[in-house]
Motif scaffolding. Sequence first.
Motif, PDB file in Angstrom:
ATOM      1  N   GLN A   1      -9.287  -6.844   2.674  1.00  0.00           N
ATOM      2  CA  GLN A   1      -8.262  -6.219   3.682  1.00  0.00           C
ATOM      3  C   GLN A   1      -8.352  -6.633   5.106  1.00  0.00           C
ATOM      4  O   GLN A   1      -7.515  -7.065   6.019  1.00  0.00           O
ATOM      5  CB  GLN A   1      -8.095  -4.724   3.718  1.00  0.00           C
ATOM      6  CG  GLN A   1      -7.681  -4.249   2.341  1.00  0.00           C
ATOM      7  CD  GLN A   1      -7.939  -2.581   2.301  1.00  0.00           C
ATOM      8  OE1 GLN A   1      -8.562  -2.048   2.718  1.00  0.00           O
ATOM      9  NE2 GLN A   1      -7.052  -2.150   1.308  1.00  0.00           N
TER      10      GLN A   1
ATOM     11  N   GLU B   1       0.232 -11.210  -0.311  1.00  0.00           N
ATOM     12  CA  GLU B   1       1.133 -10.037  -0.893  1.00  0.00           C
ATOM     13  C   GLU B   1       0.695  -9.605  -2.171  1.00  0.00           C
ATOM     14  O   GLU B   1       0.343  -8.612  -2.325  1.00  0.00           O
ATOM     15  CB  GLU B   1       2.428 -10.648  -0.961  1.00  0.00           C
ATOM     16  CG  GLU B   1       3.260 -10.883   0.306  1.00  0.00           C
ATOM     17  CD  GLU B   1       4.825 -11.032  -0.036  1.00  0.00           C
ATOM     18  OE1 GLU B   1       5.090 -10.850  -1.260  1.00  0.00           O
ATOM     19  OE2 GLU B   1       5.660 -11.447   1.067  1.00  0.00           O
TER      20      GLU B   1
ATOM     21  N   SER C   1      -2.737  -7.835  -1.557  1.00  0.00           N
ATOM     22  CA  SER C   1      -2.663  -6.518  -0.819  1.00  0.00           C
ATOM     23  C   SER C   1      -2.161  -5.542  -1.936  1.00  0.00           C
ATOM     24  O   SER C   1      -2.646  -4.570  -2.118  1.00  0.00           O
ATOM     25  CB  SER C   1      -1.541  -6.745   0.068  1.00  0.00           C
ATOM     26  OG  SER C   1      -1.863  -7.484   1.227  1.00  0.00           O
TER      27      SER C   1
ATOM     28  N   GLN D   1      -3.371  -1.754  -3.444  1.00  0.00           N
ATOM     29  CA  GLN D   1      -2.553  -0.500  -3.171  1.00  0.00           C
ATOM     30  C   GLN D   1      -2.661   0.479  -3.967  1.00  0.00           C
ATOM     31  O   GLN D   1      -2.938   0.398  -5.002  1.00  0.00           O
ATOM     32  CB  GLN D   1      -1.079  -0.972  -2.902  1.00  0.00           C
ATOM     33  CG  GLN D   1      -0.542  -1.917  -1.998  1.00  0.00           C
ATOM     34  CD  GLN D   1      -0.545  -1.210  -0.466  1.00  0.00           C
ATOM     35  OE1 GLN D   1      -0.422  -0.214  -0.556  1.00  0.00           O
ATOM     36  NE2 GLN D   1      -0.512  -2.181   0.306  1.00  0.00           N
TER      37      GLN D   1
END
Length: 631
Positions: A38, A135, A138, A142
Amino acid sequence: MKAQILDAIGEHGLQPVTAVNAGLAANDRIKYVFSLLQMALAHAGHPEQPAAAMKQDRIACGIDDPALDSVVAEARMIGKLCRVPGAARIMARIAEEIRLMAAPFLAADNRKLAERLDSLLAALPEAKDDLLDPETASAMMQAGPGHADSLHRLVMDLHKQLNARQATLAEETIDGAATYNLADADRPMVAGFMAGVNRTARLKFDHPGLATTATRTAERLVIQNDIGTTDAHVVVIHVRDLCVSVTYTDIHPERLAFFQDMLTPRGVAWETQRTAVLSAGTPFFLATGRFQAIDADACRAYLDFLGSRLVFLIDWNRARKQLRQFLRGPDRLALLAWAAESDIGHRGFLELGGAKLVNQAIEAAAGSSMHFGDRLCDVLGGEETLSFLRVVLQTATEGLLAGASQALINDRVRVALAAHFSNEERRLLRIAADHAGLVFELASLVRDGIQVEPDGAGKRVKRARRFEHDADRLVIETLNAVRRRPDFSVFLTLLQDADDAADELEEAAFLLDLDLLQGKPLQDLQALADLVAAASSEWIKALGHAAQIGLAASRAETEDFLTAIDRVTALEHQADDAERALTASAVRHAKDFRQLHLFTTIGARFEAAADALKRVSLMLRDHVLEDVIDA
């Protein structure tokens, strides 16, 4: 994995707890990796911002991969993709760690979990050429409401299940040890072991490790400690009828030998070690030692001692490597053994940078004493370096435990090293003083033998030869020291010149043995010998005062030093006059040509010795005034 080690050595009873502990440790590591990714993705989008430092997080979770420390700073966007250094290895680590977390539940044939795990791992980003789709990466991390299933969600679910499983397995906790199925007699033994573990555990600082589990299988108590984070690094202890058996595994045979040496004082009998291989192909070494206690108190005391030693195995091989540029192999082992025996350890040293801590002190304190490629032990000598590094390890440990700042600890190490470098000058002055003592012995021997009957002359010559030989040995010792420390070359020149005085006096002793000298010239020769003996005595005083000036240049000490130097010079002038007076007397009064030759030759030897003493005294004066007092 630790569970594979237990299986390899036949410890099936501890495997459930070990698998849960391994899963919980993997949870800490995978959370670090997620945070690392991250941070890297965020920094790649804004490279002008300072990069987050995550080194301490990496160390705290037990990942020994310094290459990860630069991942965030080096992450960059390339078009729509993000280049993350080592991304492929990071993805492989994520897969490995999450499998470790799932292992305790997959062992029970949990098909639903297996399908979920396989599906999520199949969706891992490929990371070809270390490129990631931001994307996709990530989404993998999540876990909030409203998001699809993800690896991060699975990690959270597994973490909850691992905590629940751990609570189920551990019936009770004894001073930090997770235990189950114990007999009443087992609890004092586990408490004894944990007393030792807890007494020294603080010496690991932020490093993970020393997790302990205990159970009873069949008719014996089994205690297992994971020591550190290395898969093949485990100690398993069996206690049965006051006999304690220790099975130790390690990938480093040197550390195994170190562990065995730590237990030697307790009379542990070791079986022949053997090797085995993990399923991944990693070899490890295994040894078993046995200790028979005479009663329950002795058994608990041994378990206490055993538990207290485990912290000194954490990062032991890393410390040994960090010390390589300062000490030779046997001295490195001796230093680490001393640190363990003294309950100081080496982890504080590593926490503060290890070799970097010492190199910074060398850069600040050594000056011209060291050059590129020099090893500290080759400059200071093995014993002096070993003494200094003991101070380093002790200063690091005590400083960290007391909450001292790293800057203060660095300064303390620097001061300690500066003292050791100045110690070399004082050591060379002591060698010079020992040499001066031998010159004085020679001068006294010759002076006292001038008007003595020749019966003992042969013995005096032998003594003079022995004194001169010892003086030569000190010159060689200084030569070796100056090879390590060229900045102290003045002492080699000084001792070589002072050794000329020893050579002249030894030759004078030989000449005196050739014939019984008689007549008036004998009185003049005696006067010259007295002057040389007095000059050698003043030379000893000058060296003694010079050594004290090196410690503290007090006015009184400096005055005494300069007075002694002046006395040597004055006595040399008087020796010149006395030598000429002897020559004149010998020419007039010697009974034959042989006696004339001996008087004048011996007189010349005495005068040359006095001249050598004057020369070295002036050399020492210049060194003290220019390099010591003015420094």
